[in-house]
Design an enzyme around this catalytic site. Sequence first.
Site, PDB file in Angstrom:
ATOM      1  N   LYS A 112      -0.778  13.331 -29.597  1.00 17.45           N
ATOM      2  CA  LYS A 112       0.568  13.774 -29.207  1.00 17.45           C
ATOM      3  C   LYS A 112       0.600  14.268 -27.769  1.00 17.45           C
ATOM      4  CE  LYS A 112       2.912  14.767 -33.519  1.00 17.45           C
ATOM      5  NZ  LYS A 112       3.778  15.685 -34.261  1.00 17.45           N
ATOM      6  N   LYS A 195       0.151   3.630 -37.295  1.00 17.46           N
ATOM      7  CA  LYS A 195       0.804   4.059 -38.530  1.00 17.46           C
ATOM      8  C   LYS A 195       2.322   4.016 -38.384  1.00 17.46           C
ATOM      9  CE  LYS A 195       1.328   9.055 -38.262  1.00 17.46           C
ATOM     10  NZ  LYS A 195       1.201  10.373 -38.821  1.00 17.46           N
ATOM     11  N   LYS A 198       8.098   8.152 -38.058  1.00 14.72           N
ATOM     12  CA  LYS A 198       9.520   8.360 -37.795  1.00 14.72           C
ATOM     13  C   LYS A 198       9.773   8.622 -36.322  1.00 14.72           C
ATOM     14  CE  LYS A 198       8.981  12.920 -39.872  1.00 14.72           C
ATOM     15  NZ  LYS A 198       9.117  13.734 -41.010  1.00 14.72           N
TER      16      LYS A 198
HETATM   17  P1  AMP Z   1       5.274  13.910 -41.108  1.00 17.02           P
HETATM   18  O1  AMP Z   1       6.175  12.720 -41.003  1.00 17.02           O
HETATM   19  O2  AMP Z   1       4.236  13.898 -40.035  1.00 17.02           O
HETATM   20  O3  AMP Z   1       5.988  15.219 -41.264  1.00 17.02           O
HETATM   21  O4  AMP Z   1       4.429  13.674 -42.460  1.00 17.02           O
HETATM   22  C1  AMP Z   1       4.841  14.073 -43.752  1.00 17.02           C
HETATM   23  C2  AMP Z   1       3.902  13.506 -44.789  1.00 17.02           C
HETATM   24  O5  AMP Z   1       3.967  12.072 -44.806  1.00 17.02           O
HETATM   25  C3  AMP Z   1       2.413  13.830 -44.558  1.00 17.02           C
HETATM   26  O6  AMP Z   1       1.799  14.077 -45.808  1.00 17.02           O
HETATM   27  C4  AMP Z   1       1.858  12.578 -43.948  1.00 17.02           C
HETATM   28  O7  AMP Z   1       0.480  12.422 -44.226  1.00 17.02           O
HETATM   29  C5  AMP Z   1       2.665  11.495 -44.654  1.00 17.02           C
HETATM   30  N1  AMP Z   1       2.800  10.293 -43.813  1.00 17.02           N
HETATM   31  C6  AMP Z   1       3.448  10.203 -42.609  1.00 17.02           C
HETATM   32  N2  AMP Z   1       3.396   8.932 -42.125  1.00 17.02           N
HETATM   33  C7  AMP Z   1       2.683   8.211 -43.038  1.00 17.02           C
HETATM   34  C8  AMP Z   1       2.265   6.827 -43.120  1.00 17.02           C
HETATM   35  N3  AMP Z   1       2.604   5.930 -42.160  1.00 17.02           N
HETATM   36  N4  AMP Z   1       1.539   6.438 -44.189  1.00 17.02           N
HETATM   37  C9  AMP Z   1       1.210   7.323 -45.173  1.00 17.02           C
HETATM   38  N5  AMP Z   1       1.572   8.630 -45.158  1.00 17.02           N
HETATM   39  C10 AMP Z   1       2.292   9.075 -44.112  1.00 17.02           C
END
Ligand code: AMP
Length: 335
Positions: A112, A195, A198
């Site tokens: 980041k 990956k 969002k």
């Molecule tokens: P965040 O979007 O970073 O707040 O992530 C929220 C949850 O979604 C966390 O448990 C991440 O590990 C999971 N997560 C986010 N992006 C992915 C992805 N591309 N594949 C699998 N899990 C994800």
Amino acid sequence: MARIFSGIQPTGIATLGNYLGALRNWVALQEGEDECIYCLVDLHAITVFQDPAELREQTFAMAALLLACGIDPARSILFHQSAVPAHVRLGWIFNCVARMGWLKRMTQFKDKAGKNQEEVSTGLFVYPNLMAADIHAYHATRVPVGDDQLQHLELANDIAEKFNHDYGVAFFPRIEPLVPPETARVMSLRDGTRKMSKSDPSDQSRINMTDDADAIAQKIRRAKTDPEPLPDHIGALASRPEARNLVGIFAAITGESQEAVLARFAGSGFGPFKEKLAEALVAHIVPVGERTRAYLADRTELERILQTGARRAAAIANPITAAAERIVGFLPGAE
Ligand code: AMP
Ligand code: TRP
């Protein structure tokens, strides 16, 4: 009975990666014996500047989405992080337990911050300490996440161990990550080595949980693939990241094994496969989007749910955090 804790940032719209990597697991875990606590981590969100009006809006939107996915506020505790100051109180103690070297190794920070290490907020650097506090303030021991969060959970265990060691106590338990084996990491539709996120600038790289049927079908049709037909065994996908990702998504969303999916499509090009994949995704995701919009129409009810959740969360986290403060040597506060 164990306690489960997990969090998601209320920024952007949750993606299929969030859903398959984490949220679907959150919903399933409600069926078990354990007490589930799910948190919209707004304190984490502002490690990168957020427009205040948008942050408020996105916190409502993420709450609505979690309810639409099946989080039941009667069974699970659903709340926003900033409503329970115990997170910050314990987070500060952990800032003083974690070592600079540990945080410098965090790959999410390096990704980041990039070349911009002098310019990013100090909050972005200590983010994993707050995440450790989120979990340990509840003595939670099971944490459902995608595999991108594993390094942060190891750090949370290191912090707990050092705290226990430095103060000569056995106060914080070890935590165990719960990572879905098949979809630990859903990849971008444009680049199978990154990956799905969002925060990716390209909307074509992801399926949003609020996308309509046309958008989903179009994104899958345009998803990057390769010129080879689908193989008949998984091993052959090893060097084909985009194909492997789509087969993984297909299996996860239909509940079939990857082997079964390949048995059905082996030898065929991606056209028919993508058509079926889009159909399965539409059937799953479009109703979630519709329910999200329905929940979002009643802000008063959403606020009530989050505030009830916050009171229940505080009732667990406050005594644990106060006990940690006594261990450290702080005099009792106003509680
Ligand atoms: P965040 O979007 O970073 O707040 O992530 C929220 C949850 O979604 C966390 O448990 C991440 O590990 C999971 N997560 C986010 N992006 C992915 C992805 N591309 N594949 C699998 N899990 C994800
Ligand atoms: N850092 C996690 C992410 O970006 C979100 C998060 C914050 C979290 N606190 C947590 C996840 C505690 C699990 C437990 O995805």
